[in-house]
Scaffold this motif. Structure first.
Motif, PDB file in Angstrom:
ATOM      1  N   ASP A 162      -4.575   1.613  -2.534  1.00 28.30           N
ATOM      2  CA  ASP A 162      -4.694   0.191  -2.216  1.00 28.30           C
ATOM      3  C   ASP A 162      -4.373  -0.612  -3.472  1.00 28.30           C
ATOM      4  O   ASP A 162      -5.136  -0.576  -4.445  1.00 28.30           O
ATOM      5  CB  ASP A 162      -6.109  -0.115  -1.737  1.00 28.30           C
ATOM      6  CG  ASP A 162      -6.274  -1.561  -1.276  1.00 28.30           C
ATOM      7  OD1 ASP A 162      -5.440  -2.416  -1.644  1.00 28.30           O
ATOM      8  OD2 ASP A 162      -7.249  -1.845  -0.551  1.00 28.30           O
ATOM      9  N   THR A 175      -8.074   6.312  -0.979  1.00 31.02           N
ATOM     10  CA  THR A 175      -8.935   6.763   0.099  1.00 31.02           C
ATOM     11  C   THR A 175      -8.188   7.740   0.987  1.00 31.02           C
ATOM     12  O   THR A 175      -6.949   7.755   1.017  1.00 31.02           O
ATOM     13  CB  THR A 175      -9.434   5.583   0.948  1.00 31.02           C
ATOM     14  OG1 THR A 175      -8.298   4.833   1.413  1.00 31.02           O
ATOM     15  CG2 THR A 175     -10.330   4.670   0.134  1.00 31.02           C
ATOM     16  N   THR A 182      -6.609   4.079   7.866  1.00 31.01           N
ATOM     17  CA  THR A 182      -6.819   5.448   8.319  1.00 31.01           C
ATOM     18  C   THR A 182      -5.975   5.723   9.560  1.00 31.01           C
ATOM     19  O   THR A 182      -5.653   4.821  10.337  1.00 31.01           O
ATOM     20  CB  THR A 182      -8.298   5.706   8.634  1.00 31.01           C
ATOM     21  OG1 THR A 182      -8.735   4.791   9.645  1.00 31.01           O
ATOM     22  CG2 THR A 182      -9.152   5.523   7.389  1.00 31.01           C
ATOM     23  N   GLU A 200       0.848  -1.187   0.000  1.00 30.54           N
ATOM     24  CA  GLU A 200       0.000   0.000   0.000  1.00 30.54           C
ATOM     25  C   GLU A 200       0.886   1.241   0.000  1.00 30.54           C
ATOM     26  O   GLU A 200       1.989   1.238   0.548  1.00 30.54           O
ATOM     27  CB  GLU A 200      -0.939  -0.005   1.212  1.00 30.54           C
ATOM     28  CG  GLU A 200      -0.225  -0.034   2.546  1.00 30.54           C
ATOM     29  CD  GLU A 200      -1.190  -0.209   3.722  1.00 30.54           C
ATOM     30  OE1 GLU A 200      -2.358   0.213   3.602  1.00 30.54           O
ATOM     31  OE2 GLU A 200      -0.769  -0.763   4.754  1.00 30.54           O
ATOM     32  N   SER A 205      -4.945   2.627  11.611  1.00 29.90           N
ATOM     33  CA  SER A 205      -5.910   1.577  11.929  1.00 29.90           C
ATOM     34  C   SER A 205      -5.798   0.451  10.907  1.00 29.90           C
ATOM     35  O   SER A 205      -5.155   0.601   9.862  1.00 29.90           O
ATOM     36  CB  SER A 205      -7.330   2.159  11.919  1.00 29.90           C
ATOM     37  OG  SER A 205      -7.422   3.236  12.828  1.00 29.90           O
ATOM     38  N   PRO A 206      -6.432  -0.691  11.172  1.00 31.18           N
ATOM     39  CA  PRO A 206      -6.359  -1.790  10.201  1.00 31.18           C
ATOM     40  C   PRO A 206      -6.839  -1.411   8.798  1.00 31.18           C
ATOM     41  O   PRO A 206      -6.353  -1.974   7.812  1.00 31.18           O
ATOM     42  CB  PRO A 206      -7.267  -2.850  10.835  1.00 31.18           C
ATOM     43  CG  PRO A 206      -7.165  -2.590  12.311  1.00 31.18           C
ATOM     44  CD  PRO A 206      -7.081  -1.102  12.432  1.00 31.18           C
ATOM     45  N   ASP A 207      -7.768  -0.437   8.706  1.00 25.09           N
ATOM     46  CA  ASP A 207      -8.248  -0.031   7.385  1.00 25.09           C
ATOM     47  C   ASP A 207      -7.354   1.025   6.735  1.00 25.09           C
ATOM     48  O   ASP A 207      -7.656   1.539   5.658  1.00 25.09           O
ATOM     49  CB  ASP A 207      -9.687   0.486   7.470  1.00 25.09           C
ATOM     50  CG  ASP A 207      -9.803   1.754   8.311  1.00 25.09           C
ATOM     51  OD1 ASP A 207      -8.788   2.221   8.850  1.00 25.09           O
ATOM     52  OD2 ASP A 207     -10.940   2.268   8.433  1.00 25.09           O
TER      53      ASP A 207
END
Length: 842
Positions: A252, A259, A322, A238, A318-320
């Motif tokens: 991604d 994002t 962000t 990423e 965070s895992p996503d």
């Protein structure tokens, strides 16, 4: 054109090679062979002493596709006197014939690169008789030089009567073009040349090299960036990149989606903003992301200190992907005048886990005649870089080094007690070290230092130079008293203009390399002027030190291991700077010269050896539609990823919105390869919904929709996905600059009135306080942000102080920006921009 008698000798040599060297040859002078189908069975095309125009337009297009997709091209001697009106051929070869001595002459030939198979057998220098060409340009700007000659052997006039090349006269070189390879040798005019065993080996090894493939493939992954500054690549692939306006964005690689990972409140006055990003070396375990940014000014300004703070802070992803704002941990704060210039902001980790931060001198350079800003008069402190770069107790104009928790490690320039200087200082005496790069193996540190504007040497001291500096141990790099290889400025009485004695540069660290606005010293770094004579300038940026893990799929050739991959942001150049074990400059090679970059501002190395390049775009005011994040792979064409590209008939409109999507701009890499599958994700769930190369799709629901495309080549290789955003339910606004008018000139010291308007289909005429004006002071090919204003009608005062030398081109870049309120049902907002350039009278 002239037909060389040695063409038959070249054919005889290649015919013998078919048996002895396992090179299967087809000989032709029929241009009808040059079609995609006709060339599909070949690895390399050789132009042996061709002259004039040999291909029609269809043949030219077929040969260009053949090379860009991974085919090889070899030019022998008069190949440089071929296809003078074909633009790609000039780009492919790198230089064209202009003249030669009227008869063949014997000269000294020097081997510049003995590590290439075509030159490895030569002695370091040797005597050779041939017809030596003078070229229309030095190919060193775009190619790697193999052989040069000493023109002292030019004992007869040139025909036509043109000047010779001079002391740097290349006669053999190579380069990568697209995914293919090009090899050219000027040797080969005389029939007897083809009976020379050393020349035979030179030519045949050049053909073998070109036929092996091993080119590059560049894929534009996204054009979401608008004001990009820096990027960081995670071990998972990423990619995080930052915008000067405060956005942290994340690409991604599994979906192609971009994002927003965070939005940081920043002050964007002058050269401030979100300036630097780096991921922790143990990012997979701790998810730490470090940002360097300019905090908004407080309501109450400090009395006895600069008003602003540039902050280094750590966040946890965070895992996503962000960034959690509650995890913010401030590690360091650096003062900032917020009046003018040079904030730095690059971040990098050393192998020992310590963190480097670059900071600029934060000094106004515009009243120093393009030389050292050393105005020591009371009240002129912000015009004196001795208070920052030359001050050991100030954090500005430095490379700083701290531990990951903000503490001070041993081994910096000053002791931890702080009695001799700030203990965070690793190197001092920098002007504008905009980007730094650390070698993850050796710990060597490079920084690009953007220099002052003077175009010529003058009474106050030397002309301006940009530098690439090498830190092998803590030291003082000399600014503002010294520049380049320790060239001294002179003391100046700014009240009277009297010039004093030169400063003492002993004990200062000289630049690894330094270059001015010319092009003669380091041709691989391009020129300070473009082909039409327009001034471009220089901006040295240290991108990344290239290290690829063993067996990395897309690793660059071994000679680039440990090299600095630098850019010149103004000249759109990427180059490899190699350094010897002793720390001396070994060579500079232009990279990817066949690619057109738009102000490359940062480079990072991916885990698989590929490169990510962040491009700022071509507009002076930022907000650039041609800004981009690209990925570059190197290797045999059959191993390179195909490239996906989306074209959409519309990207916004009222619901329901029907658009045409095309993937026909996608391409496979390698001769004979093709795209066999187009996989469209139309609803953003990561799964393919359609497989046609061109399709029509209707978006029924209002809102933001992301369309992604992944293509598969005939070898089974898949592209990285690319994506575009479709906004349904909101139409873009339009803006108009009423005043000043385009082409208007600006008188220094005068008041410039700005007047504009914006209209949105949903919102109507925009409120005046929502119109934003970005004003930048431009110099040659770059611009310094100076003000952000608002209103339907506002004004600014043109600076009366000098910016650069009297021969430089100065101007204001003015941009009007309006962002609408989004659609009626919460659809995302859209932004319109318009800019003009106002030249300053000198």
């Amino acid at each position: 054109g002239y037909r060389h008698a040695s063409i038959q000798d070249a054919r005889s040599l290649l015919a013998r090679a078919e048996a002895s060297s396992r090179i299967a040859c087809t000989f032709t002078e029929d241009p009808a062979l040059f079609t995609d189908e006709g060339l599909s069975g070949f690895d390399v095309v050789v132009f042996a002493n061709t002259t004039g125009d040999v291909l029609d337009a269809e043949g030219e297009a077929a040969l260009e596709r053949f090379v860009r997709r991974g085919g090889g091209f070899v030019g022998v001697h008069a190949a440089a006197d071929t296809e003078h009106d074909w633009e790609f051929y000039g780009e492919l070869l790198g230089a064209r014939f202009v003249s030669h001595p009227e008869v063949p002459v014997e000269v000294e030939v020097m081997v510049e690169r003995a590590d290439h198979p075509s030159t490895a057998h030569f002695e370091p220098s040797f005597r050779f008789t041939d017809e030596w060409y003078n070229f229309d340009r030095n190919p060193r700007e775009t190619a790697t030089i193999l052989l040069t000659i000493d023109e002292s052997g030019f004992t007869v006039p040139n025909v036509p009567p043109t000047p010779s090349m001079g002391p740097d006269h290349p006669v053999a070189w190579y380069k990568e073009v697209g995914s293919g390879r090009m090899f050219y040798t000027n040797l080969g005019h005389r029939p007897e040349t083809y009976r020379n065993p050393a020349f035979q080996q030179h030519l045949l090894e050049g053909i073998r090299w070109a036929a092996r493939g091993g080119g590059l493939s560049r894929a534009v992954l996204t054009r979401v960036p608008k004001n990009p500054m820096a990027l960081a690549v995670a071990p998972s692939g990423e990619v995080y990149f930052i915008e000067r306006t405060g956005e942290v964005l994340r690409y991604d690689p599994s979906t192609g989606h971009v994002t927003e990972a965070a939005r940081i409140a920043v002050d964007t006055a002058h050269e401030n903003g979100l300036l630097g990003i780096v991921l922790d070396p143990e990012f997979d375990e701790n998810r730490f992301v470090y940002l360097y940014y300019s905090e908004p000014l407080p309501d109450t300004l400090p009395r006895d200190a600069p008003p602003g703070r540039n902050v280094l802070a750590r966040f946890t992803a965070s895992p996503d992907g962000t960034l959690d704002p509650s995890t913010r941990h401030e590690l360091l704060a650096v003062p900032s005048e917020r009046r003018c210039c040079h904030e730095g902001g690059a971040l990098a980790f050393l192998p020992d886990g310590t963190l480097l931060i670059s900071t600029g001198d934060n000094t106004n350079p515009f009243e120093s005649e393009g030389a050292a800003p050393i105005d020591g008069r009371p009240g002129r402190e912000t015009f004196d870089a001795r208070r920052t770069s030359g001050n050991p107790f100030d954090l500005r104009g430095k490379i700083l080094r701290i531990d990951r928790d903000g503490s001070i490690p041993p081994g910096n320039l000053f002791p931890e007690s702080g009695e001799l200087g700030r203990p965070e200082v690793y190197a001092m005496g920098a002007r504008n070290p905009f980007r730094i790069a650390a070698d993850p193996v050796t710990g060597r540190v490079f920084f690009g230092d953007v220099g002052p504007d003077a175009a010529v040497d003058a009474a106050r001291g030397p002309r301006g130079y940009d530098e690439i500096n090498l830190i092998e141990e803590p030291g003082d790099f000399g600014w503002p008293e010294c520049i380049a290889q320790n060239l001294p400025y002179k003391a100046v009485d700014f009240a009277t203009g009297a010039v004093g004695e030169p400063f003492d540069c002993s004990g200062r660290v000289p630049a690894l390399l330094a270059y001015d606005y010319g092009k003669s010293r380091y041709p691989a770094l391009g020129s300070g002027t473009d082909s039409s004579g327009v001034f471009r300038g220089r901006t040295a940026i240290a991108g990344a030190v290239y290290r690829a893990v063993s067996g990395a799929r897309f690793a660059l050739p071994a000679r680039f291991e440990g090299a600095l991959l630098m850019t010149d942001w103004t000249r759109d150049v990427i180059a490899a700077v190699s350094v010897s074990e002793s720390g001396a400059l070994a060579r500079i090679e232009r990279l990817f010269a066949s690619e057109s970059f738009r102000r490359p501002i940062d480079i990072e190395v991916a885990p698989d050896g590929a490169l990510y390049v962040l491009e700022y775009g071509s507009g002076f005011w930022g907000d650039n539609a041609d800004a981009a994040l690209s990925r570059i792979e190197y290797g045999p064409p059959e191993l390179l990823s195909p490239v996906a590209k989306i074209e959409a008939s519309r990207t916004h409109g009222a619901a329901p919105l029907t658009i045409e999507l095309s993937g026909l701009g996608s391409r496979a890499v390698g001769p004979g390869q093709s795209i066999v599958e187009y996989a469209w994700d139309l609803d953003g769930d990561g799964r393919a919904d359609a497989y046609d190369p061109v399709l029509e799709h209707t978006f029924e629901e209002a809102g933001a929709h992301t369309v992604a495309l992944t293509v598969t080549s005939s070898t089974g290789a898949k592209s990285f996905p690319v994506a575009i955003d479709i906004v349904v339910g909101n139409a873009p606004p339009s803006v108009r600059i009423v005043a000043p008018r385009r082409g208007q000139t600006v008188v220094p010291g005068s008041t410039i009135t700005l007047e504009g308007e914006a209209i949105d289909p949903e919102d109507g005429r925009a409120a005046c306080d929502e119109l934003v004006w970005n004003v930048s002071l431009g110099h040659n090919a770059h611009a310094h942000p100076v003000a952000t204003l608002s209103g339907c009608k506002t004004s600014f005062t043109a600076e009366s102080e000098e910016h650069g030398a009297s021969t430089d081109v100065t101007f204001y870049a003015v941009e009007l920006v309006y962002t609408d309120h989004g659609g009626p049902n919460g659809e995302p907002p859209l932004t319109a921009r318009r800019g003009i350039r106002l030249d300053i009278e000198r």
